[in-house]
Design an enzyme around this catalytic site. Structure first.
Site, PDB file in Angstrom:
ATOM      1  N   SER A   7       0.791  -1.238   0.000  1.00 38.31           N
ATOM      2  CA  SER A   7       0.000   0.000   0.000  1.00 38.31           C
ATOM      3  C   SER A   7       0.818   1.281   0.000  1.00 38.31           C
ATOM      4  O   SER A   7       0.245   2.377  -0.136  1.00 38.31           O
ATOM      5  CB  SER A   7      -0.951   0.012   1.198  1.00 38.31           C
ATOM      6  N   SER A  33      -5.606   3.835   4.374  1.00 43.66           N
ATOM      7  CA  SER A  33      -5.193   2.894   3.327  1.00 43.66           C
ATOM      8  C   SER A  33      -6.414   2.428   2.541  1.00 43.66           C
ATOM      9  O   SER A  33      -6.671   1.237   2.398  1.00 43.66           O
ATOM     10  CB  SER A  33      -4.447   1.694   3.915  1.00 43.66           C
ATOM     11  N   LYS A  45       0.309   3.911  -2.717  1.00 46.88           N
ATOM     12  CA  LYS A  45      -0.707   4.970  -2.667  1.00 46.88           C
ATOM     13  C   LYS A  45      -0.065   6.366  -2.599  1.00 46.88           C
ATOM     14  O   LYS A  45      -0.710   7.363  -2.937  1.00 46.88           O
ATOM     15  CB  LYS A  45      -1.638   4.759  -1.478  1.00 46.88           C
TER      16      LYS A  45
END
Length: 490
Positions: free
Chosen positions: A155, A329, A158
């Protein structure tokens, strides 16, 4: 088997639901405590981000906005009667948090290596660790270990997704959902713009607008109308390669509440397999309650070219969406931002189009994208690749005073022990609590952490630690946290 990903808690500071308290367990009982003492540490890092980067208008960092504004004030709140000139300011306390400046003493790379070397080989980090630490004021790499090695980022990708979206669209951009009425006033089309945060309350407001427009056309009560819904703004497959999965809904231009079926707004949840249809049916119900007669079941169809818009809902500003993406997230918003970037760059709004758009925008920002591969916007795809050097360069670019539009990339980072996916990662009295701000990343065997800290010289450092081959997150996460915390003491 579903991929292992972060499971954000809703316990401490919650920008979408208001202030909360931190609970600790002691001697078998729970004691509620206001987040006060540790908040001082949090403000230290907040001050660093603000004073290095400047103020902003949206998102969750109210304390930071107040701190940024304090430089322009001569006093505090006035609790007595107002005067004709307005409230008289109370005397101000002297500043206790110095601004971050490039004039501070430079960090010693040799000293930094000495601190990090014993920590980078922690067994919990698995078979391979790549790392980068840079001074955001100068861009100088202070520490590197495989810094240009492409790794699976989970993640932490991102950070790239939100940077590209903010760069292309700007922090004030809002995603529009509209209702379009055919020239004969017989067909109403709900047109999805790609806002995954659209809620039933928003559809009720749109239904009221549409009902008013229909009545102006001479129908009272309004209708009857046929209802269709248009999802043509997005192309390509709706299902993420790991789907079906509780961590992400089908990626479509029309949905409500991210396709969640349990009323949650973060973390894993059961998802609908027909988000667009669910949204259309909810809109039909709202229209009926607004006095519009809807005939038949909603069906998918494009709005006619000559149809006129009779209702509009706009999402929160992109700055707030970017912050929410990073703090919680949020995979659904991340994929939406990747597609919004694709549309703005003239690419198809698909996984492939988003990959090209994000890559090209980061190249435009003169970032080191060599070896990077953006298979998706969320980091759930194991085909994703980024380098630690790219992540630290992204964070440094977001701290650039000349690029205030990118600031939500920093303000959205979870705060250790306080918010988002770091709220439960640090003990209340740990050295990094309130001082480390970082995006987490977790897949099976992959663990990553990338963010910022303020060192002892008052300089804002960006770091990225990407590990692979770990046997468990329980072993890898404390080792990553120790690396980030070590930077606060150098």
């Amino acid at each position: 088997m579903a991929e292992q990903v972060e499971e954000p808690s809703v316990r401490p500071s919650d920008p979408w639901r208001g202030p909360k308290f931190l609970t600790t367990k002691h001697n078998g009982s729970h004691t509620w405590q206001v987040i006060a003492g540790s908040a001082t540490l949090g403000l230290a890092v907040a001050a660093g981000a603000v004073l290095a980067a400047g103020p902003w208008d949206n998102g969750q960092r109210k304390a930071e906005r107040a701190l940024a504004a304090a430089a322009d004030r001569t006093g505090g709140a006035h609790h007595g009667r107002t005067t004709p000139e307005g409230p008289r300011p109370a005397p101000s306390a002297p500043a206790v948090l110095p601004a971050l400046t490039a004039g501070k003493a430079a960090q010693d790379p040799a000293g930094l290596r000495a601190v990090l070397t014993p920590l980078v080989d922690a067994p919990g980090l698995g078979k391979k660790l790549a790392a980068s630490v840079v001074d955001t004021a100068t861009g100088e790499q202070l520490y590197g270990r495989g810094a240009t090695t492409p790794m699976t980022p989970a993640s932490t990708i991102k950070i790239a997704t939100t940077t590209a979206a903010l760069s292309v669209l700007g922090p004030d951009h809002r995603i529009a959902t509209t209702a379009a009425l055919s020239p004969d006033s017989r067909t109403l089309t709900l047109v999805g713009g790609g806002d995954p945060t659209l809620a039933k309350a928003d559809l009720r407001a749109m239904a009221a607008e549409a009902a008013h427009a229909l009545r102006e056309d001479g129908e009272d009560p309004a209708g009857p109308v046929r209802l269709t819904y248009d999802v043509s703004r997005y192309t390509g497959p709706e299902l993420h390669p790991i789907s079906p999965n509780e961590n992400i809904a089908p990626v479509t231009a029309l949905m409500i509440d991210e396709g969640r079926l349990d009323g949650s707004d973060r973390g894993p949840a059961d998802r609908t397999d027909d988000p667009a249809g669910d949204a259309a049916r909810a809109f039909a119900e709202a229209l009926e309650k607004a006095g519009v007669q809807v005939t038949g079941a909603p069906r998918e169809a494009r709005a006619a070219d000559e149809a006129r818009t009779v209702a509009t809902h706009r999402s929160a500003p992109l700055s707030a969406l970017a912050e929410r993406t990073l703090t919680n997230s949020d995979n659904d918003i991340a994929e939406a931002l990747a597609r919004q970037t694709a549309i703005a760059k003239g690419e198809k709004a698909s996984f492939a189009g988003a990959r090209r758009a994000v890559t090209n925008e980061l190249k435009k920002l003169q970032l080191p994208v060599g070896g990077a591969h953006f298979a998706d916007g969320s980091g759930l795809d194991r085909k994703d690749r980024v380098t630690p050097a790219l992540l630290t360069a992204l964070l440094a670019r977001a701290a650039d005073p000349d690029r205030p539009g990118l600031r939500p990339v920093l303000t959205g980072l979870p705060i250790a022990g306080f918010s988002g996916t770091l709220d439960g990662r640090y003990e209340r009295d740990a050295a990094g609590t309130g001082r480390v701000r970082a995006k987490t990343g977790t897949l099976r065997g992959v663990n990553s952490l990338a963010g910022t800290v303020v060192d002892r010289q008052g300089r804002l450092l960006a770091f990225a630690f990407l590990a692979s081959g770990s046997t468990s997150a329980a072993g890898a996460e404390p080792a990553l946290d120790a690396l980030a915390t070590a930077l606060t003491g150098v």
